[in-house]
Motif scaffolding. Structure first.
Motif, PDB file in Angstrom:
ATOM      1  N   ALA A   1     -65.268  55.401 -14.566  1.00  0.00           N
ATOM      2  CA  ALA A   1     -66.644  55.067 -14.189  1.00  0.00           C
ATOM      3  C   ALA A   1     -67.144  56.015 -13.099  1.00  0.00           C
ATOM      4  CB  ALA A   1     -66.712  53.621 -13.708  1.00  0.00           C
ATOM      5  N   LYS A   2     -68.454  56.277 -13.110  1.00  0.00           N
ATOM      6  CA  LYS A   2     -69.038  57.236 -12.168  1.00  0.00           C
ATOM      7  C   LYS A   2     -70.158  56.646 -11.311  1.00  0.00           C
ATOM      8  CE  LYS A   2     -66.520  60.663 -13.691  1.00  0.00           C
ATOM      9  NZ  LYS A   2     -65.427  61.209 -12.844  1.00  0.00           N
ATOM     10  N   THR A   3     -70.891  55.672 -11.837  1.00  0.00           N
ATOM     11  CA  THR A   3     -72.091  55.208 -11.143  1.00  0.00           C
ATOM     12  C   THR A   3     -72.086  53.692 -10.985  1.00  0.00           C
ATOM     13  OG1 THR A   3     -73.278  55.095 -13.248  1.00  0.00           O
ATOM     14  CG2 THR A   3     -73.481  57.135 -11.971  1.00  0.00           C
ATOM     15  N   GLY A   4     -72.645  53.225  -9.864  1.00  0.00           N
ATOM     16  CA  GLY A   4     -72.668  51.788  -9.631  1.00  0.00           C
ATOM     17  C   GLY A   4     -73.803  51.379  -8.720  1.00  0.00           C
ATOM     18  N   ALA A   5     -73.964  50.066  -8.586  1.00  0.00           N
ATOM     19  CA  ALA A   5     -74.970  49.501  -7.689  1.00  0.00           C
ATOM     20  C   ALA A   5     -74.419  48.215  -7.099  1.00  0.00           C
ATOM     21  CB  ALA A   5     -76.275  49.225  -8.429  1.00  0.00           C
ATOM     22  N   GLU A   6     -74.716  47.994  -5.835  1.00  0.00           N
ATOM     23  CA  GLU A   6     -74.334  46.757  -5.158  1.00  0.00           C
ATOM     24  C   GLU A   6     -75.600  46.077  -4.660  1.00  0.00           C
ATOM     25  OE1 GLU A   6     -71.835  45.348  -1.196  1.00  0.00           O
ATOM     26  OE2 GLU A   6     -71.194  47.159  -2.268  1.00  0.00           O
ATOM     27  N   LEU A   7     -75.788  44.830  -5.057  1.00  0.00           N
ATOM     28  CA  LEU A   7     -76.975  44.065  -4.686  1.00  0.00           C
ATOM     29  C   LEU A   7     -76.598  43.064  -3.603  1.00  0.00           C
ATOM     30  CD1 LEU A   7     -78.199  43.211  -8.318  1.00  0.00           C
ATOM     31  CD2 LEU A   7     -78.399  45.381  -7.071  1.00  0.00           C
ATOM     32  N   GLY A   8     -77.159  43.242  -2.421  1.00  0.00           N
ATOM     33  CA  GLY A   8     -76.776  42.404  -1.300  1.00  0.00           C
ATOM     34  C   GLY A   8     -75.616  43.050  -0.567  1.00  0.00           C
ATOM     35  N   VAL A   9     -75.917  43.908   0.377  1.00  0.00           N
ATOM     36  CA  VAL A   9     -74.904  44.774   0.993  1.00  0.00           C
ATOM     37  C   VAL A   9     -74.474  44.275   2.364  1.00  0.00           C
ATOM     38  CG1 VAL A   9     -74.426  47.142   1.729  1.00  0.00           C
ATOM     39  CG2 VAL A   9     -75.888  46.732  -0.266  1.00  0.00           C
TER      40      VAL A   9
ATOM     41  N   PRO B   1     -82.772  53.613 -13.932  1.00  0.00           N
ATOM     42  CA  PRO B   1     -82.976  53.653 -15.388  1.00  0.00           C
ATOM     43  C   PRO B   1     -81.997  52.750 -16.138  1.00  0.00           C
ATOM     44  CG  PRO B   1     -82.907  55.874 -14.453  1.00  0.00           C
ATOM     45  CD  PRO B   1     -82.440  54.940 -13.379  1.00  0.00           C
ATOM     46  N   ASP B   2     -82.453  52.211 -17.244  1.00  0.00           N
ATOM     47  CA  ASP B   2     -81.577  51.428 -18.110  1.00  0.00           C
ATOM     48  C   ASP B   2     -80.437  52.311 -18.626  1.00  0.00           C
ATOM     49  OD1 ASP B   2     -83.266  49.323 -17.727  1.00  0.00           O
ATOM     50  OD2 ASP B   2     -84.093  49.303 -19.755  1.00  0.00           O
ATOM     51  N   GLY B   3     -79.264  51.711 -18.755  1.00  0.00           N
ATOM     52  CA  GLY B   3     -78.118  52.424 -19.303  1.00  0.00           C
ATOM     53  C   GLY B   3     -77.556  53.506 -18.406  1.00  0.00           C
ATOM     54  N   SER B   4     -77.871  53.463 -17.112  1.00  0.00           N
ATOM     55  CA  SER B   4     -77.440  54.542 -16.216  1.00  0.00           C
ATOM     56  C   SER B   4     -76.241  54.178 -15.344  1.00  0.00           C
ATOM     57  CB  SER B   4     -78.599  54.958 -15.308  1.00  0.00           C
ATOM     58  OG  SER B   4     -78.964  53.901 -14.427  1.00  0.00           O
ATOM     59  N   LEU B   5     -75.818  52.909 -15.359  1.00  0.00           N
ATOM     60  CA  LEU B   5     -74.767  52.464 -14.448  1.00  0.00           C
ATOM     61  C   LEU B   5     -73.502  52.052 -15.198  1.00  0.00           C
ATOM     62  CD1 LEU B   5     -76.857  50.223 -12.007  1.00  0.00           C
ATOM     63  CD2 LEU B   5     -76.243  52.637 -11.733  1.00  0.00           C
ATOM     64  N   ASP B   6     -72.365  52.293 -14.562  1.00  0.00           N
ATOM     65  CA  ASP B   6     -71.083  51.822 -15.078  1.00  0.00           C
ATOM     66  C   ASP B   6     -70.669  50.505 -14.430  1.00  0.00           C
ATOM     67  OD1 ASP B   6     -70.448  54.172 -16.720  1.00  0.00           O
ATOM     68  OD2 ASP B   6     -70.263  55.221 -14.808  1.00  0.00           O
ATOM     69  N   PHE B   7     -71.290  50.176 -13.297  1.00  0.00           N
ATOM     70  CA  PHE B   7     -70.855  49.022 -12.514  1.00  0.00           C
ATOM     71  C   PHE B   7     -72.028  48.455 -11.734  1.00  0.00           C
ATOM     72  CE2 PHE B   7     -68.987  47.723  -8.250  1.00  0.00           C
ATOM     73  CZ  PHE B   7     -68.475  46.511  -8.682  1.00  0.00           C
ATOM     74  N   VAL B   8     -72.135  47.129 -11.742  1.00  0.00           N
ATOM     75  CA  VAL B   8     -73.099  46.422 -10.893  1.00  0.00           C
ATOM     76  C   VAL B   8     -72.367  45.264 -10.230  1.00  0.00           C
ATOM     77  CG1 VAL B   8     -75.210  45.048 -10.799  1.00  0.00           C
ATOM     78  CG2 VAL B   8     -75.086  47.021 -12.340  1.00  0.00           C
ATOM     79  N   TYR B   9     -72.549  45.138  -8.908  1.00  0.00           N
ATOM     80  CA  TYR B   9     -71.956  44.022  -8.170  1.00  0.00           C
ATOM     81  C   TYR B   9     -73.079  43.219  -7.531  1.00  0.00           C
ATOM     82  CZ  TYR B   9     -68.585  41.399  -5.380  1.00  0.00           C
ATOM     83  OH  TYR B   9     -67.819  40.392  -4.849  1.00  0.00           O
ATOM     84  N   VAL B  10     -73.170  41.940  -7.896  1.00  0.00           N
ATOM     85  CA  VAL B  10     -74.269  41.076  -7.473  1.00  0.00           C
ATOM     86  C   VAL B  10     -73.811  40.173  -6.327  1.00  0.00           C
ATOM     87  CG1 VAL B  10     -75.958  39.360  -8.216  1.00  0.00           C
ATOM     88  CG2 VAL B  10     -75.145  41.089  -9.841  1.00  0.00           C
ATOM     89  N   ASP B  11     -74.469  40.320  -5.174  1.00  0.00           N
ATOM     90  CA  ASP B  11     -74.119  39.498  -4.015  1.00  0.00           C
ATOM     91  C   ASP B  11     -75.358  39.284  -3.144  1.00  0.00           C
ATOM     92  OD1 ASP B  11     -72.551  38.013  -2.306  1.00  0.00           O
ATOM     93  OD2 ASP B  11     -71.632  39.734  -1.310  1.00  0.00           O
ATOM     94  N   ALA B  12     -76.499  39.079  -3.797  1.00  0.00           N
ATOM     95  CA  ALA B  12     -77.757  38.890  -3.075  1.00  0.00           C
ATOM     96  C   ALA B  12     -78.008  37.385  -2.900  1.00  0.00           C
ATOM     97  CB  ALA B  12     -78.889  39.588  -3.816  1.00  0.00           C
TER      98      ALA B  12
END
Length: 262
Positions: A81-89, A164-175
């Motif tokens: 995996a190369k790309t990710g996002a964390e929601l609620g940091v 963009p849609d389809g651009s992430l390998d990982f999303v972590y939700v903590d908001a």
């Protein structure tokens, strides 16, 4: 008798040779990797359908849960995996833990409003603006050694418009931890994942199991749903026919959902 036995032996040898050849092909097509910190490996399993050329539409992803949420980094590294996002940091502690072990990450979106929320947000993390500003500066200091970090000081719903849609390998939700906010983040960021990506999140629990002094059942619009994070996740996966697993030894478990390859 010797002739009969000799013919049988030849046939057995031929069958064994063919079986070994097929096994070699299977092993080349279905690699697995040992992952540090996991009880068993992340495996790619066949769904039984014929494989299209270069495709994986017949494959489904299966995941054995790790002990702790920091171990998710090992899964991501093994996946390539190369790309990710964390929601609620908040203070950037989890982001630092993940990026320290996920060395292949090239872009990591950090999404947090870093501001006190006035309406129906009764949780201990909803501190005053001064403290939120201190959290932001602490996060920036933690992220200084990670060039992949990209900051988005805004609500998760606004940041979703920028990714963009389809651009992430990982999303972590903590908001937000109420049912409504959790479900909204799941719905908004599921399209952001590539097929085979990993959607995860913190505090896989209902409102009754939340921390004392907080109210995870209260949504921003004033409605009440005791399901909180766990209820939102379970309804989400049920609606899509997916599976969810959770970390095994965290005080506050993290859930994980693999996005189908097609």
């Amino acid at each position: 008798m010797d002739g009969l036995w000799g013919g049988t032996a030849v046939r057995v040898c031929a069958i064994l040779t063919l079986a070994l050849a097929l096994l070699a092909l299977v092993l080349r097509g279905w690699p697995s990797a040992a992952l540090p910190g996991l009880r068993r490996a992340l495996v790619l399993q066949s769904g039984g359908a014929a494989q299209p050329p270069g495709g994986g539409c017949g494959r489904t992803l299966s995941l054995t849960p790790p002990d702790q949420r920091e171990d998710i980094a090992d899964i991501l590294e093994s996946m390539g995996a190369k790309t990710g996002a964390e929601l609620g940091v908040q203070r950037g502690i989890f982001a630092e833990q993940v990026l320290a072990r996920w060395r292949g990450c090239t872009q990591y979106h950090l999404v947090d409003v870093w501001a006190h929320q006035q309406i129906n947000y009764q949780v201990g993390s909803n501190v005053d603006d001064k403290t939120h500003n201190e959290y932001l500066e602490e996060t920036k200091a933690r992220m200084a050694k990670f060039p992949a970090a990209v900051f988005h000081r805004m609500y998760t719903s606004d940041a979703a418009k920028l990714i963009p849609d389809g651009s992430l390998d990982f999303v972590y939700v903590d908001a937000r931890h109420d049912y409504c906010g959790s479900r909204q983040d799941l719905e908004l960021y599921w399209p952001k994942l590539r097929p085979g990506g990993l959607l995860a999140g913190h505090d896989f629990a209902r409102a009754a199991d939340g921390p004392k002094g907080g109210n995870w059942s209260l949504c921003a619009d004033g409605t009440v749903n005791p399901g909180a994070v766990r209820g939102a996740v379970e309804d989400f996966v049920r609606g899509k026919g997916l599976d969810v697993v959770a970390t095994l030894r965290d005080r506050w478990p993290s859930y994980m959902i693999m996005k189908p390859l097609c």
